[in-house]
Scaffold this active site. Structure first.
Site, mmCIF file in Angstrom:
data_model
loop_
_atom_site.group_PDB
_atom_site.id
_atom_site.type_symbol
_atom_site.label_atom_id
_atom_site.label_comp_id
_atom_site.label_asym_id
_atom_site.label_seq_id
_atom_site.Cartn_x
_atom_site.Cartn_y
_atom_site.Cartn_z
ATOM 1 N N ASP A 119 0.818 -1.199 0.000
ATOM 2 C CA ASP A 119 0.000 0.000 0.000
ATOM 3 C C ASP A 119 0.863 1.264 0.000
ATOM 4 O O ASP A 119 1.437 1.630 -1.002
ATOM 5 C CB ASP A 119 -1.002 -0.028 1.150
ATOM 6 C CG ASP A 119 -0.361 -0.377 2.485
ATOM 7 O OD1 ASP A 119 0.867 -0.263 2.608
ATOM 8 O OD2 ASP A 119 -1.082 -0.755 3.413
ATOM 9 N N TRP B 118 4.310 -2.707 8.931
ATOM 10 C CA TRP B 118 3.255 -1.695 9.038
ATOM 11 C C TRP B 118 3.255 -1.074 10.439
ATOM 12 O O TRP B 118 3.245 0.149 10.590
ATOM 13 C CB TRP B 118 1.893 -2.312 8.735
ATOM 14 C CG TRP B 118 0.771 -1.345 8.990
ATOM 15 C CD1 TRP B 118 0.083 -1.191 10.158
ATOM 16 C CD2 TRP B 118 0.265 -0.370 8.089
ATOM 17 N NE1 TRP B 118 -0.834 -0.185 10.035
ATOM 18 C CE2 TRP B 118 -0.750 0.331 8.776
ATOM 19 C CE3 TRP B 118 0.549 -0.032 6.774
ATOM 20 C CZ2 TRP B 118 -1.467 1.361 8.177
ATOM 21 C CZ3 TRP B 118 -0.187 1.003 6.188
ATOM 22 C CH2 TRP B 118 -1.174 1.676 6.880
#
Length: 109
Positions: free
Chosen positions: A17, A88
């Site tokens: 992402d 993340w």
């Protein structure tokens, strides 16, 4: 369990992402061309489907897979999806210390 059961989670790769490439760039695991870096630093939009966006996403997958293989070689077993989550979380933890992430408007991420 049931319809939602995933029996082959080990086949998943990372989710490329924006946070993970941002962290990988900060850690100097991934680097951008000068022109792409300038766009990211100025928070300019990276067009969805462009060569630049695809390169960022592909390089992220390759880098995370590479990290996983190296960790495994040294006895640190973690699946790629687990590594994705760890990266993340690390990116979120040091958010104020790392530069901007790329901006791409898309419904896919």
């Amino acid at each position: 369990k049931g319809l939602g059961a995933l029996k082959d989670m080990d086949k998943l790769t990372c989710f490329p992402d924006y946070r993970i490439p941002q962290l990988l760039h900060h850690l100097k695991i991934m680097c951008y061309s000068k022109s792409l870096d300038a766009k990211i630093q100025s928070k300019a939009e990276i067009v969805a489907g462009s060569e630049e966006e695809i390169a960022i996403r592909a390089a992220t997958v390759v880098a995370v897979e590479w990290i996983q293989r190296i960790l495994s070689k040294y006895g640190r077993d973690a699946s790629v999806y687990q590594l994705d989550w760890m990266l993340w979380e690390r990116g979120e933890a040091i958010l104020t210390e790392i530069g901007p992430h790329h901006r791409t408007k898309t419904v896919y991420y």
